[in-house]
Design a protein around this motif. Structure first.
Motif, short mmCIF file in Angstrom:
data_model
loop_
_atom_site.label_atom_id
_atom_site.label_comp_id
_atom_site.label_asym_id
_atom_site.label_seq_id
_atom_site.Cartn_x
_atom_site.Cartn_y
_atom_site.Cartn_z
N GLU A 41 36.61 36.67 43.61
CA GLU A 41 37.76 37.10 42.83
C GLU A 41 39.05 36.75 43.56
OE1 GLU A 41 37.40 41.20 42.06
OE2 GLU A 41 35.58 41.02 40.86
N ARG A 88 44.94 39.35 37.16
CA ARG A 88 44.40 40.68 37.41
C ARG A 88 45.41 41.78 37.16
NH1 ARG A 88 38.96 40.75 38.04
NH2 ARG A 88 39.20 42.67 39.21
N ASN A 112 38.02 32.92 35.19
CA ASN A 112 39.24 33.63 35.55
C ASN A 112 40.44 32.81 35.09
OD1 ASN A 112 38.53 36.13 37.26
ND2 ASN A 112 37.24 34.52 38.11
N ILE A 126 38.38 37.38 32.70
CA ILE A 126 38.30 37.99 34.02
C ILE A 126 36.83 38.15 34.39
CG2 ILE A 126 38.87 40.00 35.43
CD1 ILE A 126 41.26 40.49 33.63
#
Length: 352
Positions: A41, A88, A112, A126
């Motif tokens: 991430e 995010r 993403n 995401i």
């Protein structure tokens, strides 16, 4: 004393194990400092620390705080909007409310990233999960990888999503199953065809993979673009429709399916539409509840230009009180009785 030394060694091993947790197996620190973790991430990164004995370095996984992401260029946590491809910023509780599993397939190649689902829907991918949001009034979903690192809601673009004419239905440029019309303010009103159907902008209706209009009510209907073809819609036990196609015979000349009498018939015996423009505006077709005429004055020929348009399946033209003004409205809300024998489109010169 000996026991204390053993405890210190055991503690060091435990701490090293905890430090290494989450760091990819075999990860080697080439230099001290912060480094991005491939395949992880945007919020994760690794900090390479020198060992106390000076022999090499140990990797420690770190995480950025909320609404922050690791920048591989600056090698530190920054606002996630500044990191290309990282998104995010939405709070976890909001994400749980917005997640749409039916759109997860759009994130398979962009785990993403921001991607356009249709002209008015931007999907925030995401970790391979889709979180859609609607573009603001006047904005449309635009593919622009260079400037934004992904798709974005943008004012007035792309042109294929922007409104060209009010009360006209267009196929969505991103989703063949979606279509929209533009209201008087220029904002799009999105609609969707049934599963495994696509919107035919020419015929202004949803069609199956075989080119047939979708079933909305039981009965037998002509394919209006080619009335030699017709189809039956049969209600199934589960509440859906079974669709079966037929074709008129060719041995007696060209026959079209006549919905009014329920059989194939000679279309040259049908009553032609009776309408002629006398002023500018949009006017109901007296022979077909779904159709309407657009009348514009052509100064060069000193005559009215008459163009026939059609509302999508499930909609009918609703003429408003003011002459020349109307719109497509849901069927059942419009008091309309068609005077036509059939809605088939006759090819020019067929009956001459």
């Amino acid at each position: 004393m000996f026991g204390s030394a053993v405890y210190s060694v055991w503690t060091l091993q435990v701490l090293t194990t905890l430090v290494m947790a989450g760091v990819p197996l075999g990860y080697d620190c080439d230099a001290a400092g912060n480094h991005s973790l491939p395949g992880r991430e945007c919020t994760s990164y690794v900090e390479c620390l020198a060992k106390e004995d000076g022999r090499g370095m140990v990797p420690v996984e770190r995480s950025c705080s909320a609404q922050m992401a690791f920048s591989p260029i600056l090698r530190r946590c920054v606002d996630d909007a500044l990191v290309k491809g990282c998104n995010r910023t939405v709070r976890l509780l909001d994400l749980l409310e917005m997640h749409d599993p039916s759109l997860d397939y759009m994130c398979s190649d962009a785990p993403n990233q921001y991607v356009c689902a249709n002209c008015k829907t931007l999907v925030n991918c995401i970790d391979g999960r889709a979180y859609p949001s609607r573009c603001e009034v006047g904005d449309f979903c635009l593919s622009n990888w260079d400037a934004f690192g992904g798709d974005v809601c943008y004012p007035g673009r792309p042109k294929g999503c922007a409104c060209g004419e009010t009360n006209v239905f267009y196929q969505d440029v991103y989703d063949a199953e979606a279509f929209f019309k533009c209201d008087e303010s220029g904002e799009t009103d999105m609609h969707y065809c049934p599963v495994e159907h696509w919107f035919d902008a020419t015929a202004v209706e949803c069609r199956s993979s075989r080119g047939l209009p979708s079933c909305t009510v039981p009965g037998t209907f002509a394919v209006h673009s080619d009335c030699r073809r017709y189809y039956a819609c049969i209600v199934t036990r589960g509440g859906g429709f079974l669709q079966h196609e037929f074709r008129c015979p060719d041995h007696d000349g060209i026959l079209f399916y006549n919905e009014q009498i329920g059989r194939c018939d000679d279309p040259c015996h049908w009553k032609p539409p009776e309408f002629e423009c006398s002023s500018e505006g949009r006017f109901a077709d007296p022979t077909d509840c779904r159709r309407f005429f657009v009348c514009t004055w052509d100064a060069e020929s000193a005559a009215f230009r008459q163009v026939s348009r059609q509302c999508p399946e499930g909609f009918e033209w609703q003429q408003l009180l003011r002459s020349g003004v109307g719109h497509c409205a849901d069927r059942g809300t419009v008091p309309c009785t068609s005077a036509t024998t059939s809605q088939c489109i006759l090819p020019p010169g067929l009956c001459s």
